[in-house]
Design an enzyme around this catalytic site. Structure first.
Site, PDB file in Angstrom:
ATOM      1  N   SER A  90       0.311 -26.313 -29.010  1.00 23.21           N
ATOM      2  CA  SER A  90      -1.122 -26.291 -28.753  1.00 23.21           C
ATOM      3  C   SER A  90      -1.802 -27.520 -29.365  1.00 23.21           C
ATOM      4  O   SER A  90      -1.416 -28.645 -29.093  1.00 23.21           O
ATOM      5  CB  SER A  90      -1.709 -24.990 -29.308  1.00 23.21           C
ATOM      6  OG  SER A  90      -3.081 -24.890 -29.030  1.00 23.21           O
ATOM      7  N   ARG A 252      -7.755 -24.822 -23.675  1.00 18.48           N
ATOM      8  CA  ARG A 252      -9.082 -24.805 -24.279  1.00 18.48           C
ATOM      9  C   ARG A 252      -9.909 -25.901 -23.629  1.00 18.48           C
ATOM     10  O   ARG A 252      -9.390 -26.867 -23.104  1.00 18.48           O
ATOM     11  CB  ARG A 252      -9.009 -25.062 -25.788  1.00 18.48           C
ATOM     12  CG  ARG A 252      -8.491 -23.892 -26.604  1.00 18.48           C
ATOM     13  CD  ARG A 252      -8.586 -24.231 -28.086  1.00 18.48           C
ATOM     14  NE  ARG A 252      -8.258 -23.093 -28.932  1.00 18.48           N
ATOM     15  CZ  ARG A 252      -7.039 -22.868 -29.411  1.00 18.48           C
ATOM     16  NH1 ARG A 252      -6.048 -23.692 -29.118  1.00 18.48           N
ATOM     17  NH2 ARG A 252      -6.810 -21.833 -30.178  1.00 18.48           N
ATOM     18  N   THR A 325      -9.092 -11.126 -33.331  1.00 15.46           N
ATOM     19  CA  THR A 325      -9.069 -12.553 -33.037  1.00 15.46           C
ATOM     20  C   THR A 325      -7.795 -12.939 -32.305  1.00 15.46           C
ATOM     21  O   THR A 325      -6.702 -12.525 -32.674  1.00 15.46           O
ATOM     22  CB  THR A 325      -9.173 -13.351 -34.347  1.00 15.46           C
ATOM     23  OG1 THR A 325     -10.335 -12.940 -35.050  1.00 15.46           O
ATOM     24  CG2 THR A 325      -9.253 -14.835 -34.065  1.00 15.46           C
ATOM     25  N   GLU A 349     -13.176 -16.464 -26.825  1.00 15.51           N
ATOM     26  CA  GLU A 349     -13.145 -16.560 -28.279  1.00 15.51           C
ATOM     27  C   GLU A 349     -13.865 -17.836 -28.670  1.00 15.51           C
ATOM     28  O   GLU A 349     -13.860 -18.827 -27.926  1.00 15.51           O
ATOM     29  CB  GLU A 349     -11.707 -16.559 -28.813  1.00 15.51           C
ATOM     30  CG  GLU A 349     -10.839 -17.704 -28.346  1.00 15.51           C
ATOM     31  CD  GLU A 349      -9.432 -17.640 -28.913  1.00 15.51           C
ATOM     32  OE1 GLU A 349      -9.125 -16.677 -29.627  1.00 15.51           O
ATOM     33  OE2 GLU A 349      -8.659 -18.569 -28.650  1.00 15.51           O
ATOM     34  N   LYS A 363      -6.605 -17.621 -22.155  1.00 15.54           N
ATOM     35  CA  LYS A 363      -7.608 -18.663 -22.023  1.00 15.54           C
ATOM     36  C   LYS A 363      -7.079 -19.744 -21.086  1.00 15.54           C
ATOM     37  O   LYS A 363      -5.887 -20.042 -21.060  1.00 15.54           O
ATOM     38  CB  LYS A 363      -7.984 -19.244 -23.381  1.00 15.54           C
ATOM     39  CG  LYS A 363      -6.854 -19.659 -24.294  1.00 15.54           C
ATOM     40  CD  LYS A 363      -7.426 -20.113 -25.635  1.00 15.54           C
ATOM     41  CE  LYS A 363      -6.337 -20.380 -26.654  1.00 15.54           C
ATOM     42  NZ  LYS A 363      -5.805 -19.148 -27.244  1.00 15.54           N
TER      43      LYS A 363
END
Length: 537
Positions: A90, A252, A325, A349, A363
């Site tokens: 990520s 993201r 979360t 989030e 996401k």
């Protein structure tokens, strides 16, 4: 070795849970990471994982090229596979790599599967014969390449979320996209085409995959403008800009605009969620004349995210839920609701992660980027900006002012002591009653399972002793959560102060929230005493 062990254990666990594993199989994707210290690159690791499964007779859908992470959970659902693996770290530093796992429902694994897989890994620490020989899989009939198919049907599916194709084709707004050295360029271009947009301009210095992330310290848009620094030469672009910035494996997204005021505006994850949530609900409402259908509409957010969706839900009549979360919780809850016949319009989030369509139960920065572009184009036809629309949302549903940051700490014992001090503040098993001039009205500890707002003092949300997380609610309406990161040496905090609709003094709210955060940092974190380094950006 570690990757082989992971794959061994995961394969054995899947065999126990799916008797028909050899009929369905798994999908494996990877990003463009490569670093000498890791002993290879993401593609090599993906091929080794594929070798493990194929050696056991399990079909593997291995992407032949780099893909954004959302393609993996999408493929699990689209092809009805048993699991998915994405080799990526990520937004972590360049020397890291990771192994992200999805279950047959298309969402990231949660309990009991996480614990079951871990135990299975411990039971399978001997490499299987030929597990290292990735060359052998190339001639195997069990190896399939889903790249071309998924690269077509994914965009066909997300374009069903397109509401204003005519406006999109006529849009005069200028969009600039950076993948921040990750995999996103090609796929965002395709998404814009699917929605009827002209392709966004690309930032040349950050367009192509680069495992060294040569223009940034971290490939993480959460770090703010420092990650997008190469964009700030306005003479290069000219005009009013909307910057779409993605993370390495592009799940993201952040938005940066240059309005007529001459100053950049970087939207926080919560602010962009307010805009996207409002937009997606507004579009749904415009398409449904039977408003009784609203009883089956849901939006979700993680517990540390803004409660702006809750405020919209209360006024408009749809449902809002919060989860722990992480998108593993959001994705699994969304799937549960969908299986019950509900419609999950939007989930988010605050760490700039958005699920704008249920075709991906994670996401997805690709769909979020193009849907944000559509929103901005629609507003432009009404001579409105994203900033103006955000203000309108707050004025209608109540201002939600948030502030979040983190401290870096490489000593786990110091972090543990910090949280244990809060749990034994005025004696054993007592929490703080005040923080500076602010009075605490509620404590929820999702590490121990304590919640003094519940009749039995037990938290409703799941708890985990392996991570630290305490939420403080204050009598002034403020709320603050302190938690550890699951992937980095960070102690994070999230805070929010809300006002009812009609409150026209957001600056006063910001000042109140600043004072609250300052008190939390001073009294609860004690950064100097605990050796905490504040966020640098």
């Amino acid at each position: 070795n570690r990757l082989i062990f992971f794959s061994n254990g995961f394969c054995r666990y899947l065999e126990k849970n799916f008797p028909d594993l050899k009929k369905g199989g798994v999908v494996i994707g990877y990003d463009a990471r490569s670093h000498p210290q890791s002993g290879g690159n993401s593609k090599r690791f993906a091929r080794l994982a594929a070798t493990v499964f194929i050696s056991q007779g399990v079909p593997v859908h291995l992407f032949s090229s780099i893909t954004p992470t959302p393609f993996v959970p999408y493929t699990v659902s689209h092809l009805k596979l048993h699991a998915g693996i994405m080799v990526t770290a990520s937004h972590n530093p360049k020397q890291d790599n990771g192994y992200k796992v999805y279950w047959s429902n298309g969402a990231q694994i949660i309990s009991p599967h996480d614990k079951g897989i871990s135990q299975s890994i411990e039971e399978n620490l001997e490499p299987w014969p030929k597990a290292w020989d990735a060359v052998l899989i190339d001639s195997s009939s069990l190896l399939k390449d889903p790249y071309n198919d998924i690269n077509k049907v994914y965009f066909e599916d997300i374009q069903r979320s397109c509401f204003h194709r005519t406006i999109n084709k006529e849009s005069k707004l200028k969009f600039v996209h950076t993948s921040v050295h990750g995999v996103g360029h090609e796929f965002v271009q395709s998404a814009f085409k699917a929605f009827g947009f002209a392709p966004p301009l690309a930032v040349p210095e950050q367009k192509d995959p680069d495992p060294e992330f040569s223009t940034v310290k971290y490939p993480n848009p959460e770090e703010g403008k420092g990650v997008l620094n190469v964009i700030f030469d306005l003479t290069k672009w000219g005009g009013v800009l909307f910057i779409l910035g993605g993370v390495n494996e592009f799940y993201r997204i952040c938005i940066l605009i240059f309005p007529s005021s001459g100053e950049w505006k970087l939207f926080s994850g919560n602010e962009l969620a307010a805009l996207l949530g409002w937009w997606i609900f507004t579009c749904w409402k415009g398409q449904h004349t039977d408003q009784s259908a609203i009883k089956n509409i849901y939006m979700l957010a993680s517990t540390v995210s803004s409660k702006i969706l809750q405020a919209i839900a209360l006024k408009e009549g749809f449902h809002f839920e919060e989860t722990l979360t992480g998108f593993k919780w959001l994705g699994n809850r969304a799937k549960q609701l969908i299986d019950q016949g509900k419609t999950v319009l939007f989930s988010f989030e605050e760490a700039i992660g958005y699920m704008c369509s249920s075709v991906v139960l994670d996401k997805d920065g690709v769909s979020a980027a193009v849907i944000t572009a559509e929103l901005a184009s629609y507003l432009a036809t009404r001579n409105l900006t994203l900033t103006q629309q955000l203000k309108a949302i707050y004025e209608e549903y109540g201002y939600h002012i948030t502030k979040a940051s983190y401290f870096i700490c490489h000593d786990p014992e110091k972090i543990k002591n910090l949280f244990e001090r809060l749990r034994n503040y005025d004696g054993k098993n007592t929490y703080p009653k005040t923080c500076g001039r602010f009075t605490v009205s509620r404590i929820r500890d999702l590490t121990t399972g304590y919640d003094d707002n519940q009749p039995d003092k037990k938290a409703v949300l799941p708890t985990s002793k392996s991570s630290q997380m305490i939420t403080f609610t204050f009598t002034n309406g403020g709320i603050a959560t302190m938690r550890t990161s699951g992937t980095e040496p960070k102690v994070k905090y999230y805070s929010e102060l809300c006002a009812p609709p009609g409150n026209s003094n957001p600056e006063q709210l910001k000042k109140e929230l600043d004072d609250l955060v300052d008190a939390i940092v001073k009294d609860f974190f004690e950064p100097e005493k605990n050796g905490l380094t504040p966020q640098s950006s």
